[in-house]
Motif scaffolding. Sequence first.
Motif, PDB file in Angstrom:
ATOM      1  N   UNK A  28       0.764  -1.173   0.055  1.00  0.00           N
ATOM      2  CA  UNK A  28       0.096   0.064   0.094  1.00  0.00           C
ATOM      3  C   UNK A  28       0.673   1.200  -0.021  1.00  0.00           C
ATOM      4  N   UNK A  29       1.996   1.247   0.492  1.00  0.00           N
ATOM      5  CA  UNK A  29       2.987   2.446   0.496  1.00  0.00           C
ATOM      6  C   UNK A  29       3.308   2.904  -0.933  1.00  0.00           C
ATOM      7  N   UNK A  30       3.059   2.081  -1.994  1.00  0.00           N
ATOM      8  CA  UNK A  30       3.793   2.478  -3.178  1.00  0.00           C
ATOM      9  C   UNK A  30       2.467   2.691  -4.319  1.00  0.00           C
ATOM     10  N   UNK A  31       1.212   2.805  -3.864  1.00  0.00           N
ATOM     11  CA  UNK A  31      -0.076   2.901  -4.896  1.00  0.00           C
ATOM     12  C   UNK A  31      -1.370   3.245  -4.219  1.00  0.00           C
ATOM     13  N   UNK A  32      -2.131   4.208  -4.844  1.00  0.00           N
ATOM     14  CA  UNK A  32      -3.360   4.418  -4.543  1.00  0.00           C
ATOM     15  C   UNK A  32      -4.181   4.140  -5.636  1.00  0.00           C
ATOM     16  N   UNK A  33      -5.568   3.751  -5.366  1.00  0.00           N
ATOM     17  CA  UNK A  33      -6.316   3.522  -6.346  1.00  0.00           C
ATOM     18  C   UNK A  33      -7.486   4.449  -6.398  1.00  0.00           C
ATOM     19  N   UNK A  34      -7.991   4.988  -7.867  1.00  0.00           N
ATOM     20  CA  UNK A  34      -9.021   5.876  -7.720  1.00  0.00           C
ATOM     21  C   UNK A  34     -10.082   5.208  -8.865  1.00  0.00           C
ATOM     22  N   UNK A  35     -11.127   5.007  -8.356  1.00  0.00           N
ATOM     23  CA  UNK A  35     -12.210   4.515  -9.120  1.00  0.00           C
ATOM     24  C   UNK A  35     -13.359   5.513  -9.660  1.00  0.00           C
ATOM     25  N   UNK A  36     -13.478   5.720 -10.800  1.00  0.00           N
ATOM     26  CA  UNK A  36     -14.599   6.726 -11.392  1.00  0.00           C
ATOM     27  C   UNK A  36     -15.654   5.875 -11.811  1.00  0.00           C
ATOM     28  N   UNK A  62     -23.687  11.352 -13.903  1.00  0.00           N
ATOM     29  CA  UNK A  62     -24.177  10.992 -15.266  1.00  0.00           C
ATOM     30  C   UNK A  62     -23.131  10.213 -15.885  1.00  0.00           C
ATOM     31  N   UNK A  63     -23.480   9.366 -16.743  1.00  0.00           N
ATOM     32  CA  UNK A  63     -22.268   8.636 -17.776  1.00  0.00           C
ATOM     33  C   UNK A  63     -21.721   9.529 -18.821  1.00  0.00           C
ATOM     34  N   UNK A  64     -20.704   9.999 -18.639  1.00  0.00           N
ATOM     35  CA  UNK A  64     -19.904  11.079 -19.900  1.00  0.00           C
ATOM     36  C   UNK A  64     -19.135  10.208 -20.356  1.00  0.00           C
ATOM     37  N   UNK A  65     -18.830   8.925 -20.300  1.00  0.00           N
ATOM     38  CA  UNK A  65     -17.829   8.215 -21.065  1.00  0.00           C
ATOM     39  C   UNK A  65     -16.715   7.826 -20.433  1.00  0.00           C
ATOM     40  N   UNK A  66     -15.845   7.003 -20.862  1.00  0.00           N
ATOM     41  CA  UNK A  66     -14.707   6.312 -20.518  1.00  0.00           C
ATOM     42  C   UNK A  66     -13.567   7.204 -20.323  1.00  0.00           C
ATOM     43  N   UNK A  67     -13.232   8.260 -21.296  1.00  0.00           N
ATOM     44  CA  UNK A  67     -12.103   9.089 -21.304  1.00  0.00           C
ATOM     45  C   UNK A  67     -12.454  10.324 -20.304  1.00  0.00           C
ATOM     46  N   UNK A  68     -13.727  10.699 -20.075  1.00  0.00           N
ATOM     47  CA  UNK A  68     -13.993  11.725 -19.139  1.00  0.00           C
ATOM     48  C   UNK A  68     -13.847  10.940 -17.821  1.00  0.00           C
ATOM     49  N   UNK A  69     -14.579   9.915 -17.512  1.00  0.00           N
ATOM     50  CA  UNK A  69     -14.325   9.228 -16.163  1.00  0.00           C
ATOM     51  C   UNK A  69     -12.765   9.177 -15.850  1.00  0.00           C
ATOM     52  N   UNK A  70     -11.977   8.669 -16.633  1.00  0.00           N
ATOM     53  CA  UNK A  70     -10.522   8.662 -16.234  1.00  0.00           C
ATOM     54  C   UNK A  70     -10.036   9.792 -16.187  1.00  0.00           C
ATOM     55  N   UNK A  71     -10.230  11.003 -16.665  1.00  0.00           N
ATOM     56  CA  UNK A  71      -9.570  12.431 -16.313  1.00  0.00           C
ATOM     57  C   UNK A  71     -10.074  12.618 -15.131  1.00  0.00           C
TER      58      UNK A  71
END
Length: 91
Positions: A28-36, A62-71
């Motif tokens: 855990x000291x080397x990573x973080x996880x972000x879920x959109x 709202x579902x704005x698509x894969x690219x938006x969610x990643x950003x």
Amino acid sequence: MKTLIVLVTYNGYAMTKDCLSVLSKLPPEHWRIAISDNASSDGSPQKLAVDFPQAKVYALSTNKGFGFANNEALCRSLEKENFDFVCFLNN
């Protein structure tokens, strides 16, 4: 060094849970996880937040698509912490 791992989900709780089960074995000291979450209707954001408290879940209205969610997950994560690397991982 720290890596941000970004996942996007849409009504994909089971698949995302399997992916996070593997990722949770990383040091855990080397990573973080972000879920959109792209406005899932299956309760994914709530379930993931409970099952994987080490991950930050961003529930989009709202579902704005894969690219938006990643950003969105990337930008919101960078507001809180700096990272050496970013990994966009498809669950």
